[in-house]
Design a protein around this motif. Structure first.
Motif, mmCIF file in Angstrom:
data_model
loop_
_atom_site.group_PDB
_atom_site.id
_atom_site.type_symbol
_atom_site.label_atom_id
_atom_site.label_comp_id
_atom_site.label_asym_id
_atom_site.label_seq_id
_atom_site.Cartn_x
_atom_site.Cartn_y
_atom_site.Cartn_z
ATOM 1 N N LEU A 1 0.832 -1.204 0.000
ATOM 2 C CA LEU A 1 0.000 0.000 0.000
ATOM 3 C C LEU A 1 0.867 1.253 0.000
ATOM 4 N N GLU A 2 1.897 1.253 0.867
ATOM 5 C CA GLU A 2 2.779 2.421 0.941
ATOM 6 C C GLU A 2 3.549 2.617 -0.360
ATOM 7 N N GLY A 3 4.024 1.530 -0.933
ATOM 8 C CA GLY A 3 4.801 1.617 -2.169
ATOM 9 C C GLY A 3 4.002 2.169 -3.330
ATOM 10 N N ASN A 4 2.687 1.919 -3.301
ATOM 11 C CA ASN A 4 1.811 2.439 -4.352
ATOM 12 C C ASN A 4 1.152 3.761 -3.958
ATOM 13 N N LYS A 5 1.551 4.297 -2.786
ATOM 14 C CA LYS A 5 1.066 5.587 -2.291
ATOM 15 C C LYS A 5 -0.455 5.630 -2.184
ATOM 16 N N LEU A 6 -1.050 4.511 -1.748
ATOM 17 C CA LEU A 6 -2.496 4.430 -1.625
ATOM 18 C C LEU A 6 -2.947 4.743 -0.204
ATOM 19 N N THR A 7 -4.043 5.443 -0.086
ATOM 20 C CA THR A 7 -4.661 5.678 1.212
ATOM 21 C C THR A 7 -6.159 5.467 1.081
ATOM 22 N N ASP A 8 -6.855 5.437 2.227
ATOM 23 C CA ASP A 8 -8.263 5.039 2.249
ATOM 24 C C ASP A 8 -8.407 3.725 1.492
ATOM 25 N N ALA A 9 -7.488 2.809 1.767
ATOM 26 C CA ALA A 9 -7.445 1.525 1.068
ATOM 27 C C ALA A 9 -7.047 0.415 2.035
ATOM 28 N N MET A 10 -7.578 -0.779 1.790
ATOM 29 C CA MET A 10 -7.288 -1.937 2.633
ATOM 30 C C MET A 10 -7.052 -3.158 1.752
ATOM 31 N N ILE A 11 -6.065 -3.955 2.145
ATOM 32 C CA ILE A 11 -5.823 -5.247 1.491
ATOM 33 C C ILE A 11 -5.961 -6.340 2.535
ATOM 34 N N VAL A 12 -6.784 -7.330 2.236
ATOM 35 C CA VAL A 12 -6.916 -8.522 3.073
ATOM 36 C C VAL A 12 -6.456 -9.712 2.247
ATOM 37 N N VAL A 13 -5.518 -10.487 2.783
ATOM 38 C CA VAL A 13 -5.048 -11.686 2.095
ATOM 39 C C VAL A 13 -5.467 -12.906 2.913
ATOM 40 N N THR A 14 -6.352 -13.685 2.341
ATOM 41 C CA THR A 14 -6.853 -14.906 2.974
ATOM 42 C C THR A 14 -5.994 -16.081 2.534
ATOM 43 N N VAL B 1 -3.330 -5.063 -6.250
ATOM 44 C CA VAL B 1 -3.178 -3.688 -6.734
ATOM 45 C C VAL B 1 -3.136 -3.667 -8.262
ATOM 46 N N ALA B 2 -2.408 -4.612 -8.844
ATOM 47 C CA ALA B 2 -2.314 -4.678 -10.309
ATOM 48 C C ALA B 2 -3.680 -4.948 -10.932
ATOM 49 N N ARG B 3 -4.461 -5.829 -10.302
ATOM 50 C CA ARG B 3 -5.797 -6.113 -10.825
ATOM 51 C C ARG B 3 -6.692 -4.876 -10.731
ATOM 52 N N ALA B 4 -6.585 -4.143 -9.608
ATOM 53 C CA ALA B 4 -7.367 -2.911 -9.454
ATOM 54 C C ALA B 4 -6.990 -1.899 -10.530
ATOM 55 N N LYS B 5 -5.703 -1.802 -10.817
ATOM 56 C CA LYS B 5 -5.248 -0.880 -11.863
ATOM 57 C C LYS B 5 -5.790 -1.308 -13.212
ATOM 58 N N GLU B 6 -5.738 -2.604 -13.492
ATOM 59 C CA GLU B 6 -6.241 -3.146 -14.752
ATOM 60 C C GLU B 6 -7.729 -2.859 -14.925
ATOM 61 N N GLU B 7 -8.466 -2.889 -13.819
ATOM 62 C CA GLU B 7 -9.904 -2.656 -13.851
ATOM 63 C C GLU B 7 -10.270 -1.171 -13.768
ATOM 64 N N GLY B 8 -9.253 -0.321 -13.747
ATOM 65 C CA GLY B 8 -9.498 1.119 -13.723
ATOM 66 C C GLY B 8 -9.983 1.642 -12.382
#
Length: 213
Positions: A89-102, A127-134
């Motif tokens: 998240l930090e590397g992509n400079k994202l905020t108001d964002a959450m990643i959960v890995v199950t 993150v890459a999938r989110a970018k791909e999906e716009g």
């Protein structure tokens, strides 16, 4: 993320991707959250959906200045899951964002190094999938601007608006949002192309996703 506090990077909606590593299955979900309550709700939803999974590790960043950061290894060895996800998240400079890995354990131990790589890769894939999906957007501080002009002037006004970083929110003719600091310049252009016949009125400020025309 904008260092002048007029913009920040975030995700809209939710995206998901899956990594299989030595029979373990890692399901990575990235989503927009704006509070710890929303983060806990998302985590609870994913835990309920994946009730038979061994781990639901996560990280999130909140606030336009990334004021709040939280992460959890959820039973994995300390430092092998939550922190690597937060690094994504930090590397992509994202905020108001959450990643959960199950993680569904496949019976083969990955070791601490293997876990770090798997959780980091899973987060990066989400993150890459989110970018791909716009879904990755820049939120920028803008001011609303109401424009009133004769219908005959509408195409000239629209041309001025679409030639800059302006979001056309509605056409009644016209209501828009414009980056802070650019209001006067835009008003001058509209006045010029309409021969002073257009009326403009500035409104409230707020954060809006940047639209690339």
């Amino acid at each position: 993320m904008g260092t002048d506090n007029t913009s920040y990077e975030t995700i809209i909606g939710r995206s998901e991707d899956v990594l299989t590593e030595k029979k373990s299955r890692f399901i990575a979900t990235i989503a927009h959250v704006e509070s710890e309550e929303e983060a806990n709700t998302l985590l609870g939803e994913i835990r309920k959906k994946n009730w038979d999974a061994r781990h639901n590790c996560y990280a999130y960043i909140l606030g336009k200045k990334s004021e709040t950061k939280r992460f959890s290894d959820d039973g994995e060895p300390s430092g092998t899951a939550g922190r690597p996800i937060l690094d994504i998240l930090e590397g992509n400079k994202l905020t108001d964002a959450m990643i959960v890995v199950t993680r569904y354990f496949g019976g083969v131990l990955l070791g601490t190094g293997g876990l770090v790589r798997a959780y980091s890769q899973s987060g990066a894939m989400a993150v890459a999938r989110a970018k791909e999906e716009g879904r990755l957007v820049t939120m920028r501080l803008m001011r609303s601007l109401d424009i009133t002009a004769d219908y005959s002037m509408s195409e000239k006004v629209r041309h001025v608006l679409t030639s800059g970083e302006v979001n056309i929110a509605d056409t009644r003719y016209e209501e828009n949002v414009i980056p802070i600091g650019e209001e006067d310049g835009l008003v001058c252009k509209i006045t010029d192309v309409t021969g002073g016949r257009a009326k403009t009125e500035q409104g409230d400020t707020g954060y809006y996703p940047v639209i690339n025309h």
